[in-house]
Write an enzyme that holds these catalytic residues in place. Sequence first.
Site, PDB file in Angstrom:
ATOM      1  N   LYS A 267       0.848  -1.200   0.000  1.00  0.00           N
ATOM      2  CA  LYS A 267       0.000   0.000   0.000  1.00  0.00           C
ATOM      3  C   LYS A 267       0.883   1.249   0.000  1.00  0.00           C
ATOM      4  O   LYS A 267       1.690   1.452   0.894  1.00  0.00           O
ATOM      5  CB  LYS A 267      -0.904  -0.006   1.235  1.00  0.00           C
ATOM      6  CG  LYS A 267      -1.708   1.299   1.424  1.00  0.00           C
ATOM      7  CD  LYS A 267      -2.651   1.232   2.628  1.00  0.00           C
ATOM      8  CE  LYS A 267      -3.306   2.594   2.906  1.00  0.00           C
ATOM      9  NZ  LYS A 267      -4.175   2.567   4.100  1.00  0.00           N
ATOM     10  N   ASP A 272      -2.697  10.217   3.658  1.00  0.00           N
ATOM     11  CA  ASP A 272      -4.097   9.823   3.801  1.00  0.00           C
ATOM     12  C   ASP A 272      -4.846  10.844   4.658  1.00  0.00           C
ATOM     13  O   ASP A 272      -4.787  10.803   5.885  1.00  0.00           O
ATOM     14  CB  ASP A 272      -4.169   8.425   4.443  1.00  0.00           C
ATOM     15  CG  ASP A 272      -5.615   7.927   4.602  1.00  0.00           C
ATOM     16  OD1 ASP A 272      -6.525   8.551   4.025  1.00  0.00           O
ATOM     17  OD2 ASP A 272      -5.804   6.905   5.289  1.00  0.00           O
ATOM     18  N   LYS A 279     -10.294  12.919   8.036  1.00  0.00           N
ATOM     19  CA  LYS A 279      -9.817  12.510   9.356  1.00  0.00           C
ATOM     20  C   LYS A 279      -9.767  13.722  10.285  1.00  0.00           C
ATOM     21  O   LYS A 279      -9.619  14.846   9.812  1.00  0.00           O
ATOM     22  CB  LYS A 279      -8.397  11.933   9.239  1.00  0.00           C
ATOM     23  CG  LYS A 279      -8.317  10.539   8.653  1.00  0.00           C
ATOM     24  CD  LYS A 279      -6.866  10.059   8.659  1.00  0.00           C
ATOM     25  CE  LYS A 279      -6.741   8.689   8.017  1.00  0.00           C
ATOM     26  NZ  LYS A 279      -7.434   7.619   8.741  1.00  0.00           N
ATOM     27  N   ASP A 290       1.489   6.241   5.630  1.00  0.00           N
ATOM     28  CA  ASP A 290       0.528   5.337   5.015  1.00  0.00           C
ATOM     29  C   ASP A 290       1.069   4.692   3.731  1.00  0.00           C
ATOM     30  O   ASP A 290       0.381   3.906   3.088  1.00  0.00           O
ATOM     31  CB  ASP A 290      -0.783   6.080   4.735  1.00  0.00           C
ATOM     32  CG  ASP A 290      -2.011   5.188   4.899  1.00  0.00           C
ATOM     33  OD1 ASP A 290      -1.880   4.116   5.504  1.00  0.00           O
ATOM     34  OD2 ASP A 290      -3.082   5.574   4.402  1.00  0.00           O
ATOM     35  N   ASP A 349     -12.329   7.079   3.631  1.00  0.00           N
ATOM     36  CA  ASP A 349     -11.123   6.836   4.426  1.00  0.00           C
ATOM     37  C   ASP A 349     -10.722   5.361   4.409  1.00  0.00           C
ATOM     38  O   ASP A 349      -9.648   5.003   4.872  1.00  0.00           O
ATOM     39  CB  ASP A 349     -11.349   7.322   5.867  1.00  0.00           C
ATOM     40  CG  ASP A 349     -10.047   7.517   6.622  1.00  0.00           C
ATOM     41  OD1 ASP A 349      -8.980   7.485   5.973  1.00  0.00           O
ATOM     42  OD2 ASP A 349     -10.108   7.721   7.855  1.00  0.00           O
ATOM     43  N   GLU A 351      -9.567   3.647   2.074  1.00  0.00           N
ATOM     44  CA  GLU A 351      -9.028   3.732   0.715  1.00  0.00           C
ATOM     45  C   GLU A 351      -7.966   2.676   0.422  1.00  0.00           C
ATOM     46  O   GLU A 351      -7.750   2.325  -0.737  1.00  0.00           O
ATOM     47  CB  GLU A 351      -8.456   5.134   0.474  1.00  0.00           C
ATOM     48  CG  GLU A 351      -7.013   5.361   0.932  1.00  0.00           C
ATOM     49  CD  GLU A 351      -6.797   5.208   2.428  1.00  0.00           C
ATOM     50  OE1 GLU A 351      -7.786   5.297   3.171  1.00  0.00           O
ATOM     51  OE2 GLU A 351      -5.657   4.980   2.857  1.00  0.00           O
ATOM     52  N   ARG A 353      -7.834  -0.522   0.968  1.00  0.00           N
ATOM     53  CA  ARG A 353      -8.360  -1.738   0.344  1.00  0.00           C
ATOM     54  C   ARG A 353      -8.752  -1.483  -1.111  1.00  0.00           C
ATOM     55  O   ARG A 353      -8.737  -2.401  -1.933  1.00  0.00           O
ATOM     56  CB  ARG A 353      -9.544  -2.265   1.169  1.00  0.00           C
ATOM     57  CG  ARG A 353     -10.694  -1.313   1.274  1.00  0.00           C
ATOM     58  CD  ARG A 353     -11.629  -1.634   2.429  1.00  0.00           C
ATOM     59  NE  ARG A 353     -11.098  -1.215   3.733  1.00  0.00           N
ATOM     60  CZ  ARG A 353     -11.720  -1.385   4.891  1.00  0.00           C
ATOM     61  NH1 ARG A 353     -12.882  -1.985   4.943  1.00  0.00           N
ATOM     62  NH2 ARG A 353     -11.173  -0.972   6.007  1.00  0.00           N
TER      63      ARG A 353
END
Length: 494
Positions: A267, A272, A279, A290, A349, A351, A353
């Site tokens: 990933k 993020d 967030k 991230d 959020d 994201e 996956r």
Amino acid sequence: MQFSIRTLAPEKAKTGCLVLGVHAGNSLARAGQLADRAAGGALRRALAQGDLAAKAGSTLLLHRVAGLAAERVLLVSLGERGKFDVGAFREAVRGTATALKGLGAKDAVLYATDLAVASRGLPWAVRNAVLGVRDACYRFEQLKTQKKAPELKLASVTLAVTGAPLTAQAQAALKEAAATADGTDLARTLGNLPPNVCTPSYLADEARKLARQFKLEVRVLERADMEKLGMGALLSVTAGSRQPPKLIVLRYGGAAKKKRPLVLVGKGITFDTGGISLKPAAEMDEMKYDMSGAGSVLGAIRALAGMRAPVNVVGVIPTCENMPGGAATRPGDVVSTLSGQTVEILNTDAEGRLILCDALSYAARFDPAAVIDIATLTGACVIALGHVASGLFANDQRLADALRAAGDDAWDRVWQMPVWEDYQEQLRSNFADMANIGGRPAGSVTAACFLARFTRKMRWAHLDIAGTAWRSGREKGSTGRPVPLLVRYALRAH
Ligand code: BES
Ligand code: MN
Ligand code: ZN
């Protein structure tokens, strides 16, 4: 820093610092006993003064001990003799490295044979001593104009062996560990770099740099390529960002061409924000980490290529930013993935996956022996396992067992969680094949269940590293995990 290994009598070690282990009760380990004899009992007399604490990792520095060739002697506590385990080993190595960093010594000699933990053997001790010292000596100061710490003087470390003849395995362990440390450092630095520097394009350049340095194959897919392929999920995450997305494919072929590769999918969200499902502000800066899964894939490939490991590995890195904006994806949007399945995005959020599912579908084209994705995927995993173990999920128990064993060996541990079908119904959607969130219960499990829908035809494992890829607070920074685990797994299983 250079590491070497050789057989060496401690009293003859002509070095800036001779490191000797001491068990509780001022009881010198093997190398220390030999040195003490040559020094006419000077080490035991010094210990009798009571200045060395019994706690593993405590140190006491002596200068110019008559009878020894070394300039300094560093006595290191190993804790109770009968209880010298992995924990005590790590404390001892960390204590040693911390003490060595503060010295003027340019080199040091460390007795690997005194560090052998029962049931683990000398190669293990060698690997973990190198990784421990390198870990303690890592610095990230490239963005400070005023350096706080003085320059590190320590340039070379000799791991010494008494008695036992030096084995080929011990030599190989040294080479393997040095390359693993290089890979871990790379992952750490990529993680620590700020999100205005470490963008998707930066990661792609880094992959190209590795490809040049280690003669790897590299290919970077651009937005237009993703559109042509139909990577609707990945594209939905990047929609609000001005940074172009990339899908990096980096290939290292160390084994026969016909050998099916291990595919590592990382990933690579370089920042993020949560997107429209924004967030909260507190600690949002930490979302620069991230992309740690991506960093660990680059790090692991660097390590394996650096040691010329006899394995085939393909790294697949979907990377983009998750930003709000006029073009950003909305909660309620339905997107079509590369697999053909549709997803209702209920929370922008979730994201990770979304970029991973398209990358995992893409990974199938390499006909992998196994595919492992690595991702800072869920806050729920941090709640479940804290900062000690990474979450392990798999659709193949042999793969899971091998990963757990590799994690134990590398002391980069994982703990298995279920991916049972029972959890799948939490991803139910009224408007698409599935939703991208499964509610609060078992948040890290439903995230894994989402990915499982894209990997049914492959041997697959997922590592949720949200709790282990970086540290918060005063010691804030990337850890480089799980590079040691990935390298160990790749070497054992392939
Ligand atoms: N990158 C985060 C996961 C994360 C959160 C890692 C905190 C480390 C610390 C991920 O993209 C995310 O935001 N996950 C959400 C999922 C939720 C919306 C279902 C989460 O964990 O809150
Ligand atoms: Mn997120
Ligand atoms: Zn994320």
